[in-house]
Design a protein around this motif. Sequence first.
Motif, mmCIF file in Angstrom:
data_model
loop_
_atom_site.group_PDB
_atom_site.id
_atom_site.type_symbol
_atom_site.label_atom_id
_atom_site.label_comp_id
_atom_site.label_asym_id
_atom_site.label_seq_id
_atom_site.Cartn_x
_atom_site.Cartn_y
_atom_site.Cartn_z
ATOM 1 N N ILE A 58 0.702 -1.253 -0.458
ATOM 2 C CA ILE A 58 0.014 0.038 0.266
ATOM 3 C C ILE A 58 0.793 1.087 -0.034
ATOM 4 O O ILE A 58 0.072 2.477 -0.804
ATOM 5 N N GLY A 59 1.717 1.226 0.792
ATOM 6 C CA GLY A 59 2.686 2.120 1.326
ATOM 7 C C GLY A 59 3.525 3.037 -0.695
ATOM 8 O O GLY A 59 3.655 3.806 -0.750
ATOM 9 N N TYR A 60 4.209 1.458 -0.336
ATOM 10 C CA TYR A 60 5.072 1.962 -2.647
ATOM 11 C C TYR A 60 3.776 2.597 -3.109
ATOM 12 O O TYR A 60 4.436 2.960 -4.279
ATOM 13 N N GLY A 61 2.200 2.271 -3.508
ATOM 14 C CA GLY A 61 1.597 2.746 -4.215
ATOM 15 C C GLY A 61 1.031 3.629 -4.070
ATOM 16 O O GLY A 61 1.164 4.557 -4.921
ATOM 17 N N LEU A 62 1.141 4.780 -2.830
ATOM 18 C CA LEU A 62 0.863 5.424 -2.859
ATOM 19 C C LEU A 62 2.191 6.556 -2.972
ATOM 20 O O LEU A 62 2.043 7.365 -3.598
ATOM 21 N N GLY A 63 3.554 5.918 -2.812
ATOM 22 C CA GLY A 63 4.491 6.771 -2.868
ATOM 23 C C GLY A 63 4.766 6.469 -4.178
ATOM 24 O O GLY A 63 5.631 7.977 -4.855
ATOM 25 N N ALA A 64 4.301 6.229 -5.333
ATOM 26 C CA ALA A 64 4.727 6.222 -6.411
ATOM 27 C C ALA A 64 3.531 7.047 -7.203
ATOM 28 O O ALA A 64 3.685 7.619 -8.191
ATOM 29 N N ALA A 65 2.233 7.459 -5.993
ATOM 30 C CA ALA A 65 0.765 8.217 -6.468
ATOM 31 C C ALA A 65 0.841 9.923 -6.959
ATOM 32 O O ALA A 65 0.966 10.006 -7.380
ATOM 33 N N LEU A 66 1.827 9.803 -5.458
ATOM 34 C CA LEU A 66 1.797 10.983 -4.683
ATOM 35 C C LEU A 66 2.896 11.710 -4.757
ATOM 36 O O LEU A 66 4.311 11.556 -4.773
ATOM 37 N N PRO A 67 2.951 12.865 -4.951
ATOM 38 C CA PRO A 67 4.514 13.883 -4.992
ATOM 39 C C PRO A 67 4.996 13.762 -3.410
ATOM 40 O O PRO A 67 4.731 13.595 -2.404
ATOM 41 N N THR A 68 6.419 13.793 -3.354
ATOM 42 C CA THR A 68 6.884 12.749 -2.276
ATOM 43 C C THR A 68 6.822 14.733 -0.978
ATOM 44 O O THR A 68 6.615 13.948 0.358
ATOM 45 N N GLY A 69 6.958 16.403 -1.456
ATOM 46 C CA GLY A 69 6.491 16.905 -0.365
ATOM 47 C C GLY A 69 5.387 16.679 0.465
ATOM 48 O O GLY A 69 5.499 16.616 2.205
ATOM 49 N N TRP A 70 4.077 16.219 -0.204
ATOM 50 C CA TRP A 70 3.439 15.916 0.468
ATOM 51 C C TRP A 70 3.149 14.655 1.455
ATOM 52 O O TRP A 70 2.624 14.488 2.276
ATOM 53 N N ILE A 71 3.439 13.586 0.822
ATOM 54 C CA ILE A 71 4.177 12.404 1.393
ATOM 55 C C ILE A 71 4.855 13.127 2.954
ATOM 56 O O ILE A 71 4.003 12.520 4.254
ATOM 57 N N ASN A 72 5.601 13.444 3.044
ATOM 58 C CA ASN A 72 6.477 13.983 4.023
ATOM 59 C C ASN A 72 5.030 14.720 4.624
ATOM 60 O O ASN A 72 5.592 14.246 6.240
ATOM 61 N N LEU A 73 4.732 15.574 4.371
ATOM 62 C CA LEU A 73 3.755 16.239 5.562
ATOM 63 C C LEU A 73 2.352 15.070 5.924
ATOM 64 O O LEU A 73 2.150 15.372 7.579
ATOM 65 N N ALA A 75 3.230 12.223 6.159
ATOM 66 C CA ALA A 75 3.893 10.941 7.114
ATOM 67 C C ALA A 75 3.984 12.092 8.625
ATOM 68 O O ALA A 75 4.131 11.180 9.448
ATOM 69 N N ALA A 76 4.420 13.571 8.481
ATOM 70 C CA ALA A 76 5.027 13.920 10.012
ATOM 71 C C ALA A 76 3.565 14.085 10.846
ATOM 72 O O ALA A 76 3.959 14.133 11.529
ATOM 73 N N LEU A 77 3.031 14.266 10.179
ATOM 74 C CA LEU A 77 1.494 14.598 10.463
ATOM 75 C C LEU A 77 0.854 13.471 11.476
ATOM 76 O O LEU A 77 0.179 13.047 12.487
ATOM 77 N N VAL A 184 8.727 15.819 13.827
ATOM 78 C CA VAL A 184 8.633 17.024 13.313
ATOM 79 C C VAL A 184 9.982 16.710 13.036
ATOM 80 O O VAL A 184 9.965 18.236 11.304
ATOM 81 N N ALA A 185 10.448 15.459 12.793
ATOM 82 C CA ALA A 185 11.909 15.791 11.553
ATOM 83 C C ALA A 185 11.171 15.418 10.518
ATOM 84 O O ALA A 185 12.211 16.303 9.359
ATOM 85 N N LEU A 186 10.229 14.889 10.549
ATOM 86 C CA LEU A 186 9.271 14.370 8.928
ATOM 87 C C LEU A 186 8.695 15.980 7.994
ATOM 88 O O LEU A 186 9.611 16.758 6.812
ATOM 89 N N LEU A 187 8.583 17.001 9.347
ATOM 90 C CA LEU A 187 8.119 18.401 9.263
ATOM 91 C C LEU A 187 8.874 18.505 8.717
ATOM 92 O O LEU A 187 8.672 19.682 7.207
#
Length: 194
Positions: A58-73, A75-77, A184-187
């Motif tokens: 699931i995570g790999y599929g999401l990572g391929a479909a979404l931009p990295t900046g949004w994924i980090n945000l 993930a941080a939240l 916080v580190a991911l944010l």
Amino acid sequence: MDAVLASTLIAFGVIFVAELGDKSQLMALTFATRFRVWPVLIGITLATAIVHLVSVAIGYGLGAALPTGWINLAAALAFIAFGFWTLRGDTLTDDEQEKVNRAGKRAVIAVGTAFFLAELGDKTMLATITLASTDNPWWVWLGSTLGMVAADALAIVIGRLLGKRLPERAITIFAAVMFVLFGVALLLEGFGVL
């Protein structure tokens, strides 16, 4: 540090911390009071390997479909939310306790089934999905599986040695703080500060 080793160690650390004070540790300890330790650990390992394989897919599929900046945000939240979730604490429901009590001679199947069902949608599954969205899914799977089994094995060993004298609240607070720090580190990374 090699990217493979880093992915594995980060997944191991995050999931190990996520398991501290989690209901899975309570289940592991409860099963270990009824069955020998090895069948309990085998059941935990099989269930964890399957759940985390689904999680990394699931995570790999999401990572391929979404931009990295949004994924980090996201993930941080998510990690900050996991910290507060951890503070809230987990207990075994009456239904989960009944499943532990009903388990018979087939300890591996009983433990594996109980852990599989308990981990679906749990914070460790969600944390694994989050990690696999940005890191190599195979190494995240390995690290997250080993982290969960290690944390549950630790609960069994310490629980058997110390009984009821564990500082459960201190362990819960430590796990919650670690989640918030990861968040916080991911944010900061998402905003380009790190």
